[in-house]
Enzyme design. Structure first.
Site, PDB file in Angstrom:
ATOM      1  N   GLY A   1       0.750  -1.247   0.000  1.00 17.84           N
ATOM      2  CA  GLY A   1       0.000   0.000   0.000  1.00 17.84           C
ATOM      3  C   GLY A   1       0.778   1.293   0.000  1.00 17.84           C
ATOM      4  O   GLY A   1       0.164   2.362  -0.120  1.00 17.84           O
TER       5      GLY A   1
ATOM      6  N   GLU B   1       3.929  -6.583   1.505  1.00 18.59           N
ATOM      7  CA  GLU B   1       3.355  -6.990   0.213  1.00 18.59           C
ATOM      8  C   GLU B   1       3.235  -5.805  -0.736  1.00 18.59           C
ATOM      9  O   GLU B   1       2.143  -5.488  -1.209  1.00 18.59           O
ATOM     10  CB  GLU B   1       1.947  -7.574   0.438  1.00 18.59           C
ATOM     11  CG  GLU B   1       1.851  -8.682   1.452  1.00 18.59           C
ATOM     12  CD  GLU B   1       0.417  -8.890   1.953  1.00 18.59           C
ATOM     13  OE1 GLU B   1      -0.529  -8.276   1.413  1.00 18.59           O
ATOM     14  OE2 GLU B   1       0.247  -9.670   2.893  1.00 18.59           O
ATOM     15  N   PRO B   2       4.312  -5.119  -1.036  1.00 19.17           N
ATOM     16  CA  PRO B   2       4.191  -3.956  -1.923  1.00 19.17           C
ATOM     17  C   PRO B   2       3.943  -4.361  -3.374  1.00 19.17           C
ATOM     18  O   PRO B   2       4.498  -5.347  -3.851  1.00 19.17           O
ATOM     19  CB  PRO B   2       5.558  -3.272  -1.783  1.00 19.17           C
ATOM     20  CG  PRO B   2       6.493  -4.371  -1.423  1.00 19.17           C
ATOM     21  CD  PRO B   2       5.705  -5.393  -0.651  1.00 19.17           C
TER      22      PRO B   2
ATOM     23  N   CYS C   1     -16.268   3.878 -26.723  1.00 17.60           N
ATOM     24  CA  CYS C   1     -17.512   4.640 -26.798  1.00 17.60           C
ATOM     25  C   CYS C   1     -18.147   4.831 -25.418  1.00 17.60           C
ATOM     26  O   CYS C   1     -19.187   4.238 -25.107  1.00 17.60           O
ATOM     27  CB  CYS C   1     -18.467   3.960 -27.760  1.00 17.60           C
ATOM     28  SG  CYS C   1     -17.764   3.936 -29.394  1.00 17.60           S
TER      29      CYS C   1
HETATM   30  N1  LLP Z   1      -1.747  -6.932  -0.451  1.00 15.45           N
HETATM   31  C1  LLP Z   1      -3.074  -7.041  -0.622  1.00 15.45           C
HETATM   32  C2  LLP Z   1      -3.802  -8.027   0.165  1.00 15.45           C
HETATM   33  C3  LLP Z   1      -3.738  -6.234  -1.545  1.00 15.45           C
HETATM   34  O1  LLP Z   1      -5.046  -6.358  -1.693  1.00 15.45           O
HETATM   35  C4  LLP Z   1      -2.993  -5.290  -2.306  1.00 15.45           C
HETATM   36  C5  LLP Z   1      -3.660  -4.434  -3.286  1.00 15.45           C
HETATM   37  C6  LLP Z   1      -1.603  -5.221  -2.110  1.00 15.45           C
HETATM   38  C7  LLP Z   1      -1.008  -6.056  -1.166  1.00 15.45           C
HETATM   39  C8  LLP Z   1      -0.721  -4.292  -2.885  1.00 15.45           C
HETATM   40  O2  LLP Z   1      -1.000  -2.960  -2.648  1.00 15.45           O
HETATM   41  P1  LLP Z   1      -0.074  -1.824  -3.298  1.00 15.45           P
HETATM   42  O3  LLP Z   1       1.295  -1.909  -2.641  1.00 15.45           O
HETATM   43  O4  LLP Z   1       0.024  -2.107  -4.740  1.00 15.45           O
HETATM   44  O5  LLP Z   1      -0.780  -0.567  -3.015  1.00 15.45           O
HETATM   45  N2  LLP Z   1      -6.427  -1.069  -8.791  1.00 15.45           N
HETATM   46  C9  LLP Z   1      -6.109  -0.103  -7.771  1.00 15.45           C
HETATM   47  C10 LLP Z   1      -5.310  -0.700  -6.649  1.00 15.45           C
HETATM   48  C11 LLP Z   1      -5.959  -1.891  -6.006  1.00 15.45           C
HETATM   49  C12 LLP Z   1      -5.123  -2.482  -4.927  1.00 15.45           C
HETATM   50  C13 LLP Z   1      -5.670  -3.787  -4.497  1.00 15.45           C
HETATM   51  N3  LLP Z   1      -4.910  -4.454  -3.512  1.00 15.45           N
HETATM   52  C14 LLP Z   1      -5.412   1.089  -8.410  1.00 15.45           C
HETATM   53  O6  LLP Z   1      -5.233   1.084  -9.619  1.00 15.45           O
HETATM   54  O7  LLP Z   1      -5.067   2.055  -7.730  1.00 15.45           O
END
Ligand code: LLP
Length: 452
Positions: free
Chosen positions: A275, A309-310, A379
């Site tokens: 995140g 979990e990045p 569209c």
């Molecule tokens: N761990 C879990 C359980 C998750 O659900 C996610 C993302 C991550 C790790 C990784 O998060 P990150 O480090 O990438 O922020 N489609 C959206 C983002 C959805 C994220 C879903 N889960 C966007 O385009 O902003």
């Protein structure tokens, strides 16, 4: 032997995994323009990733095209391992951000594990030659078939998100005579202060088990013969720009951990999810040193390994989406720059009103600035990549949509029977197609008319 790159203006965009070496024709006159990407620069007016001019990618492979930088991915990964050097840790890259086998391979070689959410993602990890024992499996709706497959592959850990899922996992593991390693995803009820669509750690979200129920569930799981508790996890949201929600969540997880340890439940790791936000447009990010310092303050003296979990922060600013300007349409109320990539190629602007910087691949000092909405072919009125952007642009130009390495290609669809773009990985002077552009015919080759 590598093919020497040659311009083929009338040639078809290449469809096979070809390799090219770029001509060194853009010189080294760096502009002062600043990009959120570490390996993107403008030299003599041309946009360059590592040592490859993006214009040469367009000539060779066509548009729309996703182009990533290996060096940017490796640097992003290593900035985590550097910042966390003093803390025993494992980075599990969240595959959903960009699951191309080429990306998995790069990160596996760096030592990454992977956070997955489906059997399909696990099969990608295996196909890329990475180790399933370094994979953790999240997701609220795991099927029995997925559990069975993951157990047989020797998955590292299931992240259990509900009590019925725990019961199902016990049943599946028993049926094949295995013990399933688990953590619970605990929903700490913390406001991540991000876009509501990507906020996941509040009571009202579908994710994880309620904080107040987690203690009972851990004790129940501890009594199940085919379940082995190995950790605790939370993931409170994505594109987080503040440190305090992480700290709040970590403190809550540690309180629960301490209570359960006293009752004989042992934890090998504490997983704080992903995140961390990235810079899309002069955004003030948390910064890994501050993030690591906060974690190390709380984990000091503990025996557990830290898991993270990045996703976005590893690949987001490694990638651009290249798109051709088909038409420049000037109007009374608005000017439209109509490009060949749409919401089916990059959904984020339409879905979250997300901002991506958009720049011209080649500078035009002789054209004057104008304000445009950059819109695509689909569209729908929501098919736009950017609104009210100042650009110097003309028909036939290529635009680069920045920060598109995460949640770009993976969220692409075939809406309007449009093929998904090709993906190209740059490594210094070399460009490799890591996914070919789809063929239109393949989009309906598995469809059938009903018989008369
Ligand atoms: N761990 C879990 C359980 C998750 O659900 C996610 C993302 C991550 C790790 C990784 O998060 P990150 O480090 O990438 O922020 N489609 C959206 C983002 C959805 C994220 C879903 N889960 C966007 O385009 O902003």
């Amino acid at each position: 032997m590598l093919d020497r790159f040659r311009v083929r203006p009338e040639g078809p965009a290449c469809s096979s995994a070809e390799i090219c070496v770029a001509d060194d024709k853009w010189g080294d006159q760096m502009s002062t323009e600043r990009f959120p990407h570490p390996t993107l620069s403008r030299r003599n007016g041309a946009l360059v990733v590592e040592e490859v001019a993006l214009a040469s990618i367009v000539e060779r492979f066509g548009t729309p095209a996703y182009v990533y930088s290996k060096r940017a991915i490796v640097e992003a990964y290593q900035s985590y391992t550097r910042a966390l050097a003093a803390i025993p840790h494992q980075i599990c890259y969240a595959l959903k951000a960009n699951s191309n086998l080429g990306v998995i391979d790069i990160l596996a070689r760096e030592g990454a594990g992977f956070d997955i959410v489906s059997q399909g993602e696990l099969m990608r990890v295996i196909a890329a030659g990475a180790d399933p024992s370094k994979v953790i499996f999240s997701g609220v709706a795991k099927t029995a078939k997925e559990m069975d497959f993951a157990l047989k592959q020797g998955i590292g850990c299931f992240i259990v998100e509900s009590e019925p899922e725990l019961e199902r996992l016990q049943m599946v593991a028993k049926s094949i005579g295995r013990r399933a390693p688990i953590t619970f995803r605990v929903n700490p009820d913390v406001d991540a202060k991000t876009h509501p669509y990507i906020s996941t750690g509040l009571k009202g979200n579908k994710f994880g088990v309620a904080y107040n129920d987690a203690h009972r569930l851990y004790l129940r799981a501890a009594a199940m013969p085919n379940i082995e508790i190995i950790g605790i996890e939370c993931h409170i949201g994505s594109q987080l720009m503040e440190l305090s929600p992480y700290e709040e969540a970590l403190v809550k997880l540690l309180e629960l951990t301490d209570l359960l340890e006293k009752q004989g439940v042992h934890f090998e790791h504490i997983d704080l999810g992903g995140g961390l936000g990235i810079n899309y447009a002069n955004d003030d990010t948390v910064g890994l040193p501050a993030f690591a310092a906060m974690i190390s303050k709380h984990l000091a003296g503990r025996k557990q390994t830290l898991f993270l979990e990045p996703g976005r922060s590893i690949v987001g600013n490694s990638g651009v989406l290249l798109t051709n300007v088909e038409y420049v349409k000037t109007g009374e109320a608005k000017n439209f720059c109509i490009v060949d990539a749409g919401m089916n190629d990059l959904l984020r602007p339409s879905l979250y009103a997300a901002h991506h910087e958009i720049v011209n691949v080649v500078e035009h000092p002789h054209i004057s600035d104008a304000v445009f909405d950059i819109v695509g072919p689909v569209c729908e009125s929501t098919c736009f990549l950017g609104k009210e952007r100042v650009l110097r642009v003309q028909e036939g130009d290529t635009l680069a949509v920045l920060s598109a390495g995460a949640y770009g290609f993976v969220m692409a669809s075939n809406y309007n029977t449009r093929v998904k773009p090709c993906e190209v990985m740059i490594d210094d002077k070399r460009a490799t197609v890591i996914r070919e552009r789809e063929q239109i015919e393949s989009l309906f080759s598995n469809e059938h008319r009903i018989r008369d």
